[in-house]
Design a protein around this motif. Structure first.
Motif, mmCIF file in Angstrom:
data_model
loop_
_atom_site.group_PDB
_atom_site.id
_atom_site.type_symbol
_atom_site.label_atom_id
_atom_site.label_comp_id
_atom_site.label_asym_id
_atom_site.label_seq_id
_atom_site.Cartn_x
_atom_site.Cartn_y
_atom_site.Cartn_z
ATOM 1 N N ILE A 9 0.852 -1.201 0.000
ATOM 2 C CA ILE A 9 0.000 0.000 0.000
ATOM 3 C C ILE A 9 0.883 1.246 0.000
ATOM 4 C CG2 ILE A 9 -1.678 1.343 1.344
ATOM 5 C CD1 ILE A 9 -2.906 -1.102 -0.035
ATOM 6 N N LEU A 10 1.920 1.245 0.825
ATOM 7 C CA LEU A 10 2.836 2.384 0.849
ATOM 8 C C LEU A 10 3.534 2.562 -0.491
ATOM 9 C CD1 LEU A 10 4.414 1.715 4.344
ATOM 10 C CD2 LEU A 10 2.870 3.599 3.757
ATOM 11 N N PHE A 11 4.033 1.463 -1.021
ATOM 12 C CA PHE A 11 4.756 1.486 -2.293
ATOM 13 C C PHE A 11 3.895 2.077 -3.407
ATOM 14 C CE2 PHE A 11 6.212 -0.655 -6.174
ATOM 15 C CZ PHE A 11 7.553 -0.322 -6.149
ATOM 16 N N LEU A 15 4.107 5.770 -5.575
ATOM 17 C CA LEU A 15 4.223 5.819 -7.034
ATOM 18 C C LEU A 15 3.042 6.505 -7.710
ATOM 19 C CD1 LEU A 15 5.737 2.321 -7.863
ATOM 20 C CD2 LEU A 15 6.903 4.536 -7.779
ATOM 21 N N ASN A 16 1.849 6.375 -7.132
ATOM 22 C CA ASN A 16 0.663 6.956 -7.759
ATOM 23 C C ASN A 16 -0.286 7.519 -6.704
ATOM 24 O OD1 ASN A 16 -1.495 7.706 -9.278
ATOM 25 N ND2 ASN A 16 -1.853 5.700 -10.189
ATOM 26 N N PRO A 17 -0.167 8.813 -6.391
ATOM 27 C CA PRO A 17 -1.013 9.408 -5.363
ATOM 28 C C PRO A 17 -2.492 9.545 -5.741
ATOM 29 C CG PRO A 17 0.592 10.995 -6.187
ATOM 30 C CD PRO A 17 0.854 9.712 -6.876
ATOM 31 N N ASN A 18 -2.861 9.143 -6.945
ATOM 32 C CA ASN A 18 -4.272 9.164 -7.347
ATOM 33 C C ASN A 18 -4.887 7.771 -7.337
ATOM 34 O OD1 ASN A 18 -4.309 11.978 -7.885
ATOM 35 N ND2 ASN A 18 -3.223 11.579 -9.790
ATOM 36 N N SER A 19 -4.161 6.803 -6.814
ATOM 37 C CA SER A 19 -4.589 5.404 -6.879
ATOM 38 C C SER A 19 -5.502 5.018 -5.709
ATOM 39 C CB SER A 19 -3.363 4.492 -6.870
ATOM 40 O OG SER A 19 -2.676 4.618 -5.636
ATOM 41 N N THR A 20 -6.145 3.872 -5.863
ATOM 42 C CA THR A 20 -6.966 3.314 -4.790
ATOM 43 C C THR A 20 -6.123 2.993 -3.555
ATOM 44 O OG1 THR A 20 -8.556 2.459 -6.387
ATOM 45 C CG2 THR A 20 -8.567 1.454 -4.192
ATOM 46 N N PRO A 21 -4.904 2.431 -3.704
ATOM 47 C CA PRO A 21 -4.081 2.216 -2.511
ATOM 48 C C PRO A 21 -3.785 3.518 -1.745
ATOM 49 C CG PRO A 21 -3.235 0.889 -4.284
ATOM 50 C CD PRO A 21 -4.290 1.787 -4.877
ATOM 51 N N TYR A 22 -3.590 4.620 -2.468
ATOM 52 C CA TYR A 22 -3.368 5.890 -1.776
ATOM 53 C C TYR A 22 -4.613 6.299 -0.987
ATOM 54 C CZ TYR A 22 -2.377 10.650 -0.549
ATOM 55 O OH TYR A 22 -2.184 11.794 0.176
ATOM 56 N N LYS A 23 -5.778 6.083 -1.559
ATOM 57 C CA LYS A 23 -7.020 6.410 -0.848
ATOM 58 C C LYS A 23 -7.142 5.575 0.421
ATOM 59 C CE LYS A 23 -9.306 7.776 -5.085
ATOM 60 N NZ LYS A 23 -10.241 7.390 -6.132
ATOM 61 N N ALA A 24 -6.746 4.303 0.335
ATOM 62 C CA ALA A 24 -6.765 3.435 1.525
ATOM 63 C C ALA A 24 -5.761 3.938 2.560
ATOM 64 C CB ALA A 24 -6.455 1.999 1.128
#
Length: 90
Positions: A9-11, A15-24
């Motif tokens: 999730i951190l990785f 790499l992509n601050p607009n991604s679903t992992p960033y939202k999580a």
């Protein structure tokens, strides 16, 4: 609620601050939640970025500088594993 944040999730958040992992990630570090990572997460992130994305090391360090203001970092003790316990029955 205390939420442990996985290295993946951190990785992906870095790499992509607009991604679903960033939202999580963002939800995990936003009140009333408290995000938790281990010192091993940080070590692994630096190792992988050094090997695969050396041009993005500054992005990693900038992310960590801000993230560590709100994350709780826990130490994971390194327990040696005896040779006997490494043997598995097949």
């Amino acid at each position: 609620m205390r939420i442990f944040i996985d290295t993946n999730i951190l990785f992906l958040s870095i790499l992509n601050p607009n991604s679903t992992p960033y939202k999580a990630y963002f939800k995990a570090v936003t009140l009333p939640n408290k995000g938790i990572i281990s010192d091993q997460n940080i070590t692994e992130l630096r190792r992988v970025f050094n090997r695969k994305f050396p041009s993005k090391l500054q992005r990693l360090e900038s992310f960590l500088a801000v993230a560590l203001l709100s994350l709780e970092v826990v130490h994971v003790p390194q327990t040696p594993i005896s040779d006997e316990s490494k043997i598995r029955d097949i």
